[in-house]
Design an enzyme around this catalytic site. Structure first.
Site, PDB file in Angstrom:
ATOM      1  N   ASP A 160       0.868  -1.151   0.000  1.00 45.62           N
ATOM      2  CA  ASP A 160       0.000   0.000   0.000  1.00 45.62           C
ATOM      3  C   ASP A 160       0.922   1.223   0.000  1.00 45.62           C
ATOM      4  O   ASP A 160       2.083   1.127   0.419  1.00 45.62           O
ATOM      5  CB  ASP A 160      -0.873  -0.024   1.255  1.00 45.62           C
ATOM      6  N   LEU A 161       0.422   2.374  -0.438  1.00 44.34           N
ATOM      7  CA  LEU A 161       1.283   3.557  -0.522  1.00 44.34           C
ATOM      8  C   LEU A 161       0.969   4.558   0.590  1.00 44.34           C
ATOM      9  O   LEU A 161       1.745   4.719   1.525  1.00 44.34           O
ATOM     10  CB  LEU A 161       1.141   4.215  -1.907  1.00 44.34           C
ATOM     11  N   ASP A 162      -0.195   5.214   0.515  1.00 46.12           N
ATOM     12  CA  ASP A 162      -0.538   6.264   1.483  1.00 46.12           C
ATOM     13  C   ASP A 162      -0.566   5.714   2.913  1.00 46.12           C
ATOM     14  O   ASP A 162      -1.232   4.711   3.193  1.00 46.12           O
ATOM     15  CB  ASP A 162      -1.917   6.850   1.171  1.00 46.12           C
ATOM     16  N   ASP A 210      -1.202  -0.495   5.964  1.00 44.20           N
ATOM     17  CA  ASP A 210      -1.531   0.026   7.295  1.00 44.20           C
ATOM     18  C   ASP A 210      -2.977  -0.224   7.689  1.00 44.20           C
ATOM     19  O   ASP A 210      -3.320  -0.105   8.872  1.00 44.20           O
ATOM     20  CB  ASP A 210      -1.273   1.537   7.345  1.00 44.20           C
TER      21      ASP A 210
END
Length: 241
Positions: free
Chosen positions: A16-18, A188
């Site tokens: 995941d990025l954000d 997250d």
């Protein structure tokens, strides 16, 4: 790092990025404010609209067209155009303004670089695993420095549903030509990332807390294979599976 389920063989790690590789809050807030400033200057009839008004409109549009809820870019474009129409602008003005506003938002939304220490960690993992990105957002991965470490980044939209639906994980495994269980997803969100990966038959690593946040208690759902509390612990993934 906590091991809940011993990982099987790992061919690829998806991220995941954000809020997993960087704290996304400030970048989104800056982009939102830049968009509001643009609208107030270029479309003064919409000046009275605040963030909450635009959010309420978006929610109504998504309720009417649920697929918009799986495409953040399309949803923002539709919201901008509809809002400008409601404010009294004609179709051509609303369409052009929505496109200009979206372009500005996307530019500001990706106006940063992933921290150098995180990029170094990813490059180290790259020597052992294939790396890809799977995100519900619309950040430009190349602009923020991830193009050099990820083979590709998948976003929802065009019929592909957001995590925790399994669509993006299925597509990643097809493109990589690997079985689902050979993919370890790092994220997250206990709901979007952990449950999404597990529902797709992939392995899951949960970053709790998210970057810049407080730790949370997991909700009901499937366990992550791995739990870790700091992005620096990424290096401990090496050799686990």
């Amino acid at each position: 790092m906590k091991i809940n389920i011993r990982p099987a063989f790992i061919n690829t790690i998806s991220f995941d990025l954000d809020d997993t590789l960087y704290d996304n809050r400030g970048y989104i807030q800056a982009a939102e404010q830049a968009l509001l400033n643009f609208l107030a200057l270029q479309f003064p009839r919409a000046k009275a609209w605040h963030s909450r008004d635009w959010l309420n409109l978006k929610q109504r549009l998504v309720k009417a067209k649920p697929l918009l809820g799986h495409d953040t870019t399309a949803a923002r474009l539709a919201t901008l155009e509809q809002g400008l129409l409601i404010a009294g602008y004609d179709k051509s003005q609303a369409t052009a303004g929505a496109q200009q506003g979206l372009a500005l938002f996307l530019d500001k939304r990706s106006d940063f670089t992933v921290p150098s220490e995180v990029l170094l960690q990813l490059k180290s993992l790259q020597s052992q695993y294939r790396l890809v990105g799977i995100t519900n957002g619309n950040v430009d991965a190349n602009r923020i420095g991830l193009g050099e470490v990820f083979e590709f980044v998948l976003h929802p939209g065009e019929g592909m549903r957001m995590k925790p639906y399994p669509d993006l994980f299925y597509k990643a495994c097809r493109q990589l030509h690997i079985s689902h269980k050979q993919l370890l997803h790092v994220g997250d969100s206990y709901t979007a990332d952990v449950q999404g990966a597990r529902r797709a038959g992939c392995q899951a690593a949960w970053l709790n807390p998210a970057v810049g946040r407080e730790a949370i208690t997991p909700q009901q759902g499937q366990l992550a294979h791995i739990e870790f509390s700091n992005i620096d612990q990424l290096q401990q993934l090496s050799g686990l599976g």
